[in-house]
Structures are given as C-alpha cells and as structure tokens.
Design an enzyme around this catalytic site. Structure first.
Site, PDB file in Angstrom:
ATOM      1  N   ARG A 152       1.231   7.573   3.171  1.00 61.01           N
ATOM      2  CA  ARG A 152       0.350   7.178   2.077  1.00 61.01           C
ATOM      3  C   ARG A 152      -0.004   8.406   1.254  1.00 61.01           C
ATOM      4  NH1 ARG A 152      -3.082   2.831   3.001  1.00 61.01           N
ATOM      5  NH2 ARG A 152      -4.453   3.851   1.528  1.00 61.01           N
TER       6      ARG A 152
ATOM      7  N   ASP B  99      -3.227   4.869  11.187  1.00 67.01           N
ATOM      8  CA  ASP B  99      -4.366   5.152  10.302  1.00 67.01           C
ATOM      9  C   ASP B  99      -5.084   6.429  10.735  1.00 67.01           C
ATOM     10  OD1 ASP B  99      -5.975   4.557   8.111  1.00 67.01           O
ATOM     11  OD2 ASP B  99      -6.293   2.475   8.707  1.00 67.01           O
TER      12      ASP B  99
ATOM     13  N   TRP C  75      -4.061   8.661   3.926  1.00 60.83           N
ATOM     14  CA  TRP C  75      -4.724   8.476   2.626  1.00 60.83           C
ATOM     15  C   TRP C  75      -4.471   9.605   1.631  1.00 60.83           C
ATOM     16  CZ3 TRP C  75      -9.368   8.766   6.274  1.00 60.83           C
ATOM     17  CH2 TRP C  75      -9.350   7.690   7.155  1.00 60.83           C
ATOM     18  N   GLY C  76      -3.403  10.377   1.854  1.00 66.10           N
ATOM     19  CA  GLY C  76      -3.076  11.436   0.901  1.00 66.10           C
ATOM     20  C   GLY C  76      -3.985  12.649   0.976  1.00 66.10           C
TER      21      GLY C  76
ATOM     22  N   ASP D  49      -5.031  -3.842  11.304  1.00 61.06           N
ATOM     23  CA  ASP D  49      -6.162  -3.622  12.207  1.00 61.06           C
ATOM     24  C   ASP D  49      -6.708  -4.960  12.729  1.00 61.06           C
ATOM     25  OD1 ASP D  49      -8.104  -2.278  13.640  1.00 61.06           O
ATOM     26  OD2 ASP D  49      -8.981  -1.263  11.914  1.00 61.06           O
TER      27      ASP D  49
ATOM     28  N   ASP E 160      -7.046   3.550  -0.254  1.00 58.08           N
ATOM     29  CA  ASP E 160      -6.642   2.140  -0.239  1.00 58.08           C
ATOM     30  C   ASP E 160      -6.575   1.542  -1.646  1.00 58.08           C
ATOM     31  OD1 ASP E 160      -6.643   2.350   2.474  1.00 58.08           O
ATOM     32  OD2 ASP E 160      -8.082   0.739   2.829  1.00 58.08           O
TER      33      ASP E 160
END
Ligand SMILES: *[C@@H]1O[C@H](CO)[C@@H](O)[C@H](O)[C@H]1NC(C)=O
Ligand SMILES: *[C@@H]1O[C@H](CO)[C@@H](O)[C@H](O)[C@H]1NC(C)=O
Ligand SMILES: *[C@@H]1O[C@H](CO)[C@@H](O)[C@H](O)[C@H]1NC(C)=O
Ligand SMILES: *[C@@H]1O[C@H](CO)[C@@H](O)[C@H](O)[C@H]1NC(C)=O
Ligand SMILES: *[C@@H]1O[C@H](CO)[C@@H](O)[C@H](O)[C@H]1NC(C)=O
Length: 388
Positions: free
Chosen positions: A200, A147, A183-184, A70, A204
């Site tokens: 992912r 993201d 993020w799962g 980012d 994080d």
C-alpha cells in the site's frame, strides 16, 4: 535517450530484487470484504460471494482471489497459540471455507496484522508469525493481506515486522501472495520489492471522489518502482458502493487499470447493478492492467489552468495506454494528447482506439484530441504507432 537508459536500469534492478515466490507477475485481481462489509462478515457471505463471482462472470474476467479481511479471527488458544476463527461467523472453520472457494475454481485469502492486535482488535501475528503461517498453509490459504495496527508495543521496525512474516510464509513451502498494508508510511515503494508482492502506498480509500483521487495521486509519485512481482497498491476498488457517480467509477477503474494497481472489488457482488458489472468487466480496460510488461502508467502532462491531465504507459506490444482525464468540476473539456509527449514525433501517424467503447477512432498525425470529456470523466485509449 538518457531517460530511457535510466528507466531500463531501474526495471532490471526491480526484477532482480523481487520477492521470489513466483506470484504477482501482474497485479492481483479478486474481491475483498472490507470496503463493503467491514467487520460484518461470516462464512455465509463468503460462500455467496464466491458463487456470485462465478455467476456474474467476474471470475471469468480475472477476479479470482476471494479475500476475507479483518474480523474472521476471535482469539488465540492459550496453550497451543493457534489462531481461532470466530465461532459464530465461521462455525465451519477456515479450512472448510478455503475448500469451498477452491471448489469453485477460485483462490482464498486471509488477513492479519504485523502488530499485537489487528485494527479491529483481533489477535495480531507479531511474535506468532510461524505458527500463523503454518496454519494458513495447512488451511490452503493463497493470499495474506498484512496490516500495521498496534505495532507500537513490539518496539520493532516495519522492515523487521514485515520480513518476519515474509520468511514465515516462505518456510511453509506454499506460495502465498503477500500483500503488505503499512499505509505508505515509510515510503514502502522504494524498498518493499524484496519483501512483498504489493505494498500500500496510501492510507485507506473511502467511497468518495476526493479520497480516490488523493490515493491515486500519491500512488503516482512511486510509479517507477512498480514492476512484475511487486506493484504499488493505492487500496481496493470502491466501484459499486454508491458514493460516486458512474462516470467517476469508470474513471476510478481507468486510473487503477493504467496505474497497474491491484483490482480488488470492494462492493457486494451478490447484488450488482448491470452498470457496475460493466465497469468491472470491460475486457480491454482489464487488459491494460494485466499487460505482461507490468510498467505503471503515470501522469505525463498536467494542465493546471483547465484541470486536465494526460496519463500514459507502455504496453507489451509496443503500443501505449493513454488516459485523457478531466478533473474539473462541472464543465466538459477538450483534452489534447501530443504524440511527442508519448515519445513519438509531431509527424508520427498513430492509430487510436477507445477501450471502454471497443471502438477504433481512426488514425491521427501529431496529436489526438478528445472532445467533450465530461467533468470527472476520462477517455481510456490505446495508441499504436503506424509511422514515425
Ligand atoms: C522461498 O525463498 C526462496 C529464496 O528466495 C525461493 O527460491 C523460494 O521459491 C521461496 N518459496 C516460497 C514457497 O515462497
Ligand atoms: C451471516 O450473516 C447473514 C446476514 O447478516 C445471516 O443471514 C447469516 O445467517 C449469517 N451466517 C452465519 C454463519 O453467521
Ligand atoms: C518496548 O520498549 C519499552 C521501553 O523501552 C519496554 O518497556 C517494553 O518492555 C518493550 N516491549 C517489548 C515487547 O520489547
Ligand atoms: C494537432 O495536429 C494537427 C494536424 O494533425 C495540427 O493542425 C494541430 O495544430 C495540432 N494541435 C496541437 C495542439 O498540436
Ligand atoms: C458533455 O459530454 C457528454 C459526453 O461526454 C455529453 O453527453 C453532454 O451532452 C456534454 N454536455 C455539454 C454541455 O456539452
């Protein structure tokens, strides 16, 4: 036997429905700016990072993607809708940066977001997937991390938003590695294989023992969904960032390797200690991660009383990667690996090799016992059956 059949079906199912861009046969390896630099990045840092990957031998060891996370973008052109790189940090533009990275024999990655803004408040790609994908292809981008911030206002599901970018990338005709970062949240391991090359499985990572363990423990629940072209991603490496001991970083690297996790370095490779370099470049440890079978190793025995674990997974040559892991605080422990746990017999003779030390430890019958494994330490082993 039933277990083996079920596993074989799952593997073939996994390969049939993979994202068909030809990429990610083994977990991706490279570097990403976020864990160390956060938003404080610019083209000077990326140039120096590409140079350092070569100079240190990291590129030679397999770390070939140079991924800018980012904060590289600043705004979107009001008339053309083209994304505009930050003019202060990236005055030469992204095509020039990609050329530089390519000129070093490396691959170039960028970051965007499946919402209206990125997590750091830069323009997101939602609604602009095609225009963004086309410009990435024009810049010769090889990798996209995507993201999931600021998605609420789109009113669209994760599936729809991530498929839109998958299809936009495909329409460019350029194979671009697609790394999904939701993020799962919606258990992506179960259904993202047709969408992305990696997904992912967790929130994080941070540079702490507890965070690293939490991520790899959650990631382990989805082990059976990993296969070539689609791998579980417990987030990037923290090795070298200073928040864990060397023993802990070696364990971090061992766990990511046996779990077939992406190996994306997250430290400042322009100033590496010799110890960090040794942890990141151990060829036998990396070989476990990059094994062509692509089956994720998983926990096969948990000893709650002593807080130790054995992890294992098959390798393409018929041997097994095995991790004897001491999770306990303070004390050294003895960890026994029983060959029947690996699918062999209590009479089996097995050759055992220590991968970190590049050392054959001998032949063992029925079990192998690792003595004096330090607190938070682990022994990463390769076990090869000699006689059943
Ligand atoms: C686009 O998708 C088709 C169908 O899945 C596939 O055959 C092709 O290789 C893909 N192209 C790229 C560049 O990913
Ligand atoms: C990038 O940042 C470094 C250190 O913060 C600085 O020395 C360098 O001039 C910056 N480069 C650009 C292009 O902003
Ligand atoms: C999302 O839904 C809300 C409420 O239903 C609506 O007001 C808004 O316009 C929608 N936004 C988009 C981008 O469709
Ligand atoms: C391990 O194997 C040895 C013989 O090779 C045997 O004496 C011992 O009892 C075994 N230990 C365990 C825990 O199975
Ligand atoms: C713990 O194990 C390490 C090596 O694994 C060794 O160096 C150390 O001396 C051991 N400590 C004790 C108290 O046995």
């Amino acid at each position: 036997m039933l277990f083996i059949i079920a596993f074989a079906v799952l593997i073939s199912f996994n390969s049939i429905y993979s994202l068909d861009n030809g990429l990610g046969k083994t977990p991706q390896m490279g570097w990403n700016s976020w864990n160390h630099f956060g938003c404080s990045i610019n083209e000077t840092i990326i140039h120096a990072t590409a140079d350092a990957l070569i100079a240190t031998g990291l590129a030679q060891a397999g770390y070939t993607y140079v991924n800018v996370d980012d904060c590289w973008a600043s705004s979107r052109d009001q008339t053309t809708n083209y994304i505009i790189p930050d003019p202060i940090g990236f005055p030469s533009g992204m095509a020039s940066l990609a050329d530089y990275v390519h000129s070093r024999g490396l691959l170039f990655g960028l970051y965007s977001d499946a919402g209206i803004e990125t997590c750091a408040g830069r323009p997101g790609s939602y609604g602009y997937e095609d225009i963004d994908a086309q410009i990435y292809a024009q810049w010769k981008v090889d990798y996209l991390k995507y993201d999931n911030c600021y998605a609420g206002p789109t009113n669209k599901t994760i599936k729809e938003r991530y498929e839109r970018m998958r299809d936009a990338l495909n329409r460019t005709g350029r194979p671009i590695f697609y790394s999904a970062c939701e993020w799962g949240e919606m258990l992506p391991a179960i259904w993202f294989r047709a969408i992305a090359n990696s997904w992912r499985t967790t929130s994080d990572i941070s540079d702490h023992w507890i965070s690293m363990l939490l991520n790899i423990d959650i990631n382990d629940l989805f082990a059976n969904f990993a296969a070539p072209h689609g791998f579980n991603d417990p987030d990037m490496l923290e090795v070298g960032n200073g928040g864990m001991t060397s023993t802990e970083y070696r364990t971090h690297m061992s766990l990511w390797s046996i779990a077939k996790a992406p190996l994306l370095i997250g430290c400042d490779v322009r100033q590496l200690s010799q110890e960090t370099l040794e942890i990141l470049t151990n060829s036998e440890v990396i070989a476990v991660n990059q094994d062509s079978l692509g089956i994720q190793g998983q926990k096969i025995r948990i000893d709650l009383e002593h807080d130790t674990e054995v992890w294992a997974g098959p390798l393409a040559d018929g041997s097994k990667a095995v991790l004897a892991f001491n999770r306990a605080h303070i004390i050294n422990q003895t960890i026994s690996v029983s060959f029947p746990d690996l699918g062999w017999k209590s009479t089996s003779r097995v050759k055992v090799r220590d991968l970190w030390l590049h050392q054959d430890l001998g032949e063992f019958q029925g079990n192998y016992t690792a003595f004096n494994i330090e607190s938070h330490g682990a022994q990463l082993l390769k076990m090869t059956l000699i006689t059943l």
